[in-house]
Write a protein that holds these residues in place. Structure first.
Motif, PDB file in Angstrom:
ATOM      1  N   ASN A 149      52.161  48.278  42.783  1.00 17.65           N
ATOM      2  CA  ASN A 149      52.836  48.734  41.566  1.00 17.65           C
ATOM      3  C   ASN A 149      51.870  49.602  40.755  1.00 17.65           C
ATOM      4  N   SER A 189      42.961  40.804  41.087  1.00 15.74           N
ATOM      5  CA  SER A 189      42.263  41.887  41.800  1.00 15.74           C
ATOM      6  C   SER A 189      41.206  42.514  40.898  1.00 15.74           C
ATOM      7  N   ARG A 209      45.673  44.503  29.057  1.00 16.77           N
ATOM      8  CA  ARG A 209      46.915  44.275  28.297  1.00 16.77           C
ATOM      9  C   ARG A 209      47.065  42.791  27.969  1.00 16.77           C
ATOM     10  N   LYS A 327      50.616  32.147  34.421  1.00 13.13           N
ATOM     11  CA  LYS A 327      50.296  33.186  35.400  1.00 13.13           C
ATOM     12  C   LYS A 327      49.387  32.514  36.410  1.00 13.13           C
ATOM     13  N   THR A 378      46.810  47.123  38.994  1.00 11.78           N
ATOM     14  CA  THR A 378      48.058  46.825  38.284  1.00 11.78           C
ATOM     15  C   THR A 378      49.056  46.033  39.116  1.00 11.78           C
ATOM     16  N   GLY A 379      48.599  45.454  40.219  1.00 11.69           N
ATOM     17  CA  GLY A 379      49.416  44.470  40.913  1.00 11.69           C
ATOM     18  C   GLY A 379      50.511  45.028  41.801  1.00 11.69           C
ATOM     19  N   TRP A 492      54.119  38.007  37.265  1.00  9.18           N
ATOM     20  CA  TRP A 492      54.814  38.610  38.407  1.00  9.18           C
ATOM     21  C   TRP A 492      55.729  37.628  39.104  1.00  9.18           C
TER      22      TRP A 492
HETATM   23  P1  NA7 Z   1      48.476  41.066  38.790  1.00 13.67           P
HETATM   24  O1  NA7 Z   1      48.035  39.670  38.724  1.00 13.67           O
HETATM   25  O2  NA7 Z   1      49.946  41.340  38.687  1.00 13.67           O
HETATM   26  O3  NA7 Z   1      47.696  41.872  37.670  1.00 13.67           O
HETATM   27  C1  NA7 Z   1      48.052  43.170  37.301  1.00 13.67           C
HETATM   28  C2  NA7 Z   1      47.346  43.539  36.033  1.00 13.67           C
HETATM   29  O4  NA7 Z   1      47.716  44.873  35.680  1.00 13.67           O
HETATM   30  C3  NA7 Z   1      47.701  42.655  34.859  1.00 13.67           C
HETATM   31  O5  NA7 Z   1      46.570  42.444  34.080  1.00 13.67           O
HETATM   32  C4  NA7 Z   1      48.730  43.492  34.128  1.00 13.67           C
HETATM   33  O6  NA7 Z   1      48.848  43.200  32.759  1.00 13.67           O
HETATM   34  C5  NA7 Z   1      48.182  44.879  34.338  1.00 13.67           C
HETATM   35  N1  NA7 Z   1      49.213  45.893  34.161  1.00 13.67           N
HETATM   36  C6  NA7 Z   1      50.343  46.066  34.890  1.00 13.67           C
HETATM   37  N2  NA7 Z   1      51.060  47.089  34.391  1.00 13.67           N
HETATM   38  C7  NA7 Z   1      50.363  47.566  33.340  1.00 13.67           C
HETATM   39  C8  NA7 Z   1      50.591  48.608  32.405  1.00 13.67           C
HETATM   40  N3  NA7 Z   1      51.698  49.342  32.470  1.00 13.67           N
HETATM   41  N4  NA7 Z   1      49.668  48.818  31.452  1.00 13.67           N
HETATM   42  C9  NA7 Z   1      48.558  48.055  31.398  1.00 13.67           C
HETATM   43  N5  NA7 Z   1      48.282  47.055  32.230  1.00 13.67           N
HETATM   44  C10 NA7 Z   1      49.181  46.808  33.194  1.00 13.67           C
HETATM   45  O7  NA7 Z   1      48.006  41.746  40.168  1.00 13.67           O
HETATM   46  P2  NA7 Z   1      46.683  41.470  41.002  1.00 13.67           P
HETATM   47  O8  NA7 Z   1      46.636  42.481  42.091  1.00 13.67           O
HETATM   48  O9  NA7 Z   1      45.511  41.349  40.139  1.00 13.67           O
HETATM   49  O10 NA7 Z   1      46.918  40.050  41.634  1.00 13.67           O
HETATM   50  C11 NA7 Z   1      48.105  39.715  42.331  1.00 13.67           C
HETATM   51  C12 NA7 Z   1      47.948  38.415  43.045  1.00 13.67           C
HETATM   52  O11 NA7 Z   1      47.118  38.626  44.193  1.00 13.67           O
HETATM   53  C13 NA7 Z   1      47.250  37.313  42.316  1.00 13.67           C
HETATM   54  O12 NA7 Z   1      48.064  36.581  41.473  1.00 13.67           O
HETATM   55  C14 NA7 Z   1      46.699  36.460  43.430  1.00 13.67           C
HETATM   56  O13 NA7 Z   1      47.702  35.628  43.932  1.00 13.67           O
HETATM   57  C15 NA7 Z   1      46.362  37.465  44.468  1.00 13.67           C
HETATM   58  P3  NA7 Z   1      49.939  42.104  32.237  1.00 13.67           P
HETATM   59  O14 NA7 Z   1      49.364  40.777  32.614  1.00 13.67           O
HETATM   60  O15 NA7 Z   1      51.232  42.389  32.990  1.00 13.67           O
HETATM   61  O16 NA7 Z   1      50.039  42.330  30.807  1.00 13.67           O
END
Ligand code: NA7
Length: 534
Positions: A149, A189, A209, A327, A378-379, A492
Motif C-alpha cells: 500500500n 517494517s 502518523r 494494532k 506504509t504497509g 490493518w
Molecule cells: P503497517 O503495520 O500497516 O504500518 C504502516 C505504517 O504506515 C503505519 O505507521 C501507518 O500509520 C503508516 N501510514 C500508512 N498510510 C499513511 C499515510 N497516508 N500517511 C502517513 N502514514 C501512513 O505495515 P508494516 O509493513 O509495518 O507491517 C505489516 C505487518 O507485517 C505487521 O503488522 C507484522 O505482522 C508484519 P497509521 O498507523 O495507519 O496511522
C-alpha cells in the motif's frame, strides 16, 4: 477427478510462499496433478519480497517453521532466536529443493483473472502474459500481507530522488551511506528498518502518523542446548503451540491484571520485557478484554520509552495512547534508542498529514523536508488486497470485488459462497494473521487437501459453501471480534490503513484451537455447510 486434456490439472495454486509450497507437496503426495503460478522469480512469498534492512519474523524461528516432515524439522538449523528474512528465504528455497517442487512452479507468472465455468466445473486462470491454465480446483495461496500500500500523496511521482517500499525492496539491496532519507510510517517494517537505516544514512527523518508499541526482541544466536531439548521432542512443542489461542507455545499468565497489586504488575511486566517479544501480551489474561487492565500494560511501555529516549519531547511523541496490542505489537532491536542519535529526527504528522511529495522531499505543515530517498513503510492492503487484485469471477459471472464491496465474507476463511471449487489459504475469516502463520497454513492446507481427497473418494468434483453457512461464520466472526479490544482501533486488521476500504475486522479472533475444532467438525459431518456434487 476429470483432467483437462489441455493442461491436465486437478488443482491450480496461486502463490509459492509457505502455503503454496506445502499445498503443492501434499497434493502431489495424494496423486493430484497440480501447478503453482507465482508472480515472483523465486519461492518464499512474503520473504521473497520483504527484503528491507532488518526484516525478520516476530515469531521465534524454532516455531515459525513447518512441522509436516520430521526429518526437515530435525535437520534444519536456525541460527538466531528470530530469523532474518534471508535465512527464512533460504529455508523456503531449501524446502522447494528438498521436495523437488520447482518443476511444478511457473515463476514470473502473475495471474490477472480467474473465471469459473459452471458447465464444466472448472476454473480458468489467465496470466498477465496472456496464458491460460484450467483446473478443477483453484487455491489462492496469495498471502495476507502481500499487496503493498503506497498512499497516493499529491505529487508522489514528482520526487527526483529514489523511492522504495519496504514490501517490495530491491534484491540488490540499497546503500544509504551519505544520504538524507525519509521513512514514512512507523509500523513493524519501519520499526525493524529504522535502526539500520539510521546507522547508514547521513540523516534520517521519520514521519509518524500513529506511534506504535514495540517490545525488545532480545535477539541472539540460538542456544544449542535449547535447540537440542526442543528437537528431542519437537512434537511436544508443536502440540503445545496448537493448544494456544495464537498458535505459539509460551507461558501466559492465567491471572488478571485487575487483581494484581502495583508490585505484581511491575514484576510481571519487567519479566516479560526482559524475555522480549510478542508474548509480552501474555503478562495477564485480561489485557485484551478490559481497558483498565490494558492501560496498566500500556503505561508500563510508555515508562520504558521515557526511560530510553533522552529528549522528553521526542519521547512523548513516541508514546502511543491507544490500546496496547490492538494494532499488532511490534518486536524490535534498538528502535526507541535510535531516536537518541543526532542524525535522526521524528516528525509527528498526527495532526497535520503529509501535504505533498515534492521534487525535493516531503512537505508537512508548510515545511519541506529535503531528502535524497523516500522509504514508504506504509504497509499493505492486508488480507483482501492480493485476492482482489485478481479479477475472480464465480457463478453467473459474480465478481469477488462486487461480492466483497461491503467487506470480505467467507466460510471458515477457506471458501466463498458463489465461488465453487475455489479455496483461500489464510483468507479473511481465518485466524491467520493473529496466529503463528506456519501451523495455521499447515492446518488450512491439510484441511483443503483432505477435502479434495474426500471428494475424489465420493466421486464428486464440485463443492461450494452455502450462503447460510457463510452468513453464520461471518456473524460468528463479528460476534467474537466484538468481545475483544482488538477491534477497537484503526489497524490493518480492519482495513483502516487503506482509504475507502470497508471497516470489517477481517481475521477470525476466536483462537486457533476453536477454529481447528470447527473445521474438523465440518469435515467430520461430511463437509457440513457445503453443497457437494458432480
Ligand atoms: P503497517 O503495520 O500497516 O504500518 C504502516 C505504517 O504506515 C503505519 O505507521 C501507518 O500509520 C503508516 N501510514 C500508512 N498510510 C499513511 C499515510 N497516508 N500517511 C502517513 N502514514 C501512513 O505495515 P508494516 O509493513 O509495518 O507491517 C505489516 C505487518 O507485517 C505487521 O503488522 C507484522 O505482522 C508484519 P497509521 O498507523 O495507519 O496511522
Amino acid at each position: 477427478l476429470q483432467a483437462d486434456p489441455a493442461t491436465d490439472l486437478d488443482v491450480v495454486i496461486v502463490g509459492a510462499g509457505f502455503a503454496g509450497l506445502y499445498m503443492l507437496h501434499r497434493l502431489r503426495g495424494m496423486g493430484f496433478r497440480a501447478t503453482v503460478l507465482e508472480a515472483g522469480s523465486g519461492v518464499g512469498g512474503t520473504w521473497y519480497w520483504n527484503r528491507y534492512p532488518g526484516a525478520r519474523c516476530d515469531i521465534e524461528s524454532i516455531q515459525y517453521s513447518y512441522q509436516f516432515d520430521d526429518a526437515l524439522q530435525q535437520e534444519w538449523e536456525w541460527s538466531e532466536r528470530y530469523a532474518t528474512q534471508p535465512e527464512i528465504l533460504a529455508y523456503a528455497e531449501h524446502v522447494a529443493d528438498r521436495f523437488d517442487l520447482r518443476r511444478d512452479i511457473r515463476f514470473d507468472t502473475r495471474v490477472s483473472k480467474a473465471t469459473y465455468d459452471e458447465a464444466g466445473h472448472r476454473w480458468t486462470l489467465e496470466t498477465e502474459a496472456g496464458d491460460r491454465v484450467t483446473a478443477t480446483f483453484c487455491v489462492m495461496a496469495t498471502g495476507c500481507l502481500s499487496s503493498s500500500n503506497t498512499p497516493d500523496f499529491p505529487g508522489r511521482d514528482s520526487f527526483r530522488g529514489a523511492t522504495y517500499h519496504t514490501g517490495n525492496w530491491p534484491h540488490e539491496g540499497v546503500d544509504f551511506t551519505g544520504k538524507r532519507v525519509a521513512v514514512i510510517g512507523t509500523g513493524s517494517s519501519a520499526i525493524q528498518s529504522i535502526p539500520l537505516i539510521a546507522e547508514q544514512a547521513a540523516h534520517l527523518t521519520v514521519f509518524q502518523r500513529t506511534p506504535n508499541y514495540t517490545i525488545p526482541a532480545h535477539n541472539a544466536p540460538l542456544d544449542p542446548e535449547r535447540v537440542r531439548a526442543v528437537k528431542a521432542d519437537y512434537p511436544a512443542l508443536r502440540a503445545w503451540g496448537k493448544r494456544m489461542v495464537n498458535g505459539i507455545a509460551f507461558h501466559p499468565n492465567v491471572h488478571p491484571a485487575k487483581e494484581a497489586s502495583p508490585e505484581e504488575l511491575k514484576r510481571e511486566y519487567e519479566k516479560r520485557w526482559a524475555e522480549g517479544g510478542l508474548t509480552f501480551m501474555g503478562a495477564f489474561n485480561d489485557l485484551m478484554l478490559d481497558e483498565a487492565a490494558n492501560a496498566t500494560a500500556a503505561e508500563f511501555v510508555r515508562g520504558k520509552i521515557r526511560e530510553i529516549v533522552k529528549d522528553p519531547e521526542t519521547a512523548e511523541k513516541l508514546c502511543p495512547t491507544n490500546v496496547i496490542g490492538c494494532k499488532r505489537l511490534c518486536v524490535d532491536t534498538g528502535y526507541y534508542a535510535t531516536y537518541n542519535r543526532p542524525n535522526v529526527t521524528l516528525v509527528d504528522i498526527s495532526g497535520s498529514p503529509i501535504e505533498a511529495i515534492t521534487p525535493n522531499g516531503v512537505k508537512v505543515g508548510g515545511i519541506e523536508y529535503a531528502v535524497d530517498a523516500i522509504v514508504y513503510a506504509t504497509g499493505f492492503d492486508a488480507m483482501t488486497g492480493a485476492l482482489l487484485k485478481v479479477d475472480i469471477r464465480g457463478k453467473g459471472g459474480l465478481r469477488l470485488r462486487d461480492k466483497w464491496k461491503e467487506g470480505p465474507r467467507s466460510y471458515l476463511g477457506l471458501a466463498i459462497a458463489g465461488f465453487p471449487n475455489l479455496f483461500t489459504v489464510t483468507g479473511p475469516g481465518s485466524p491467520s494473521v493473529l496466529t503463528n502463520m506456519l501451523p495455521t497454513i499447515e492446518q488450512h492446507v491439510e484441511w483443503i487437501t483432505d477435502c479434495f481427497g474426500w471428494l475424489r473418494e465420493h466421486g464428486q468434483d464440485r463443492i461450494e459453501a452455502s450462503a447460510a453457512a457463510e452468513d453464520a461464520w461471518v456473524g460468528h466472526n463479528a460476534e467474537v471480534a466484538g468481545t475483544t479490544l482488538r477491534s477497537t482501533c484503526s489497524s490493518w486488521y480492519v482495513g483502516a490503513n487503506v482509504p475507502g476500504k470497508p471497516r470489517v475486522f477481517m481475521p477470525y479472533i476466536g483462537g486457533f484451537p476453536a477454529y481447528v475444532a470447527r473445521c474438523d467438525e465440518v469435515a467430520a459431518n461430511g463437509y457440513e455447510g457445503f453443497a457437494v456434487g458432480a
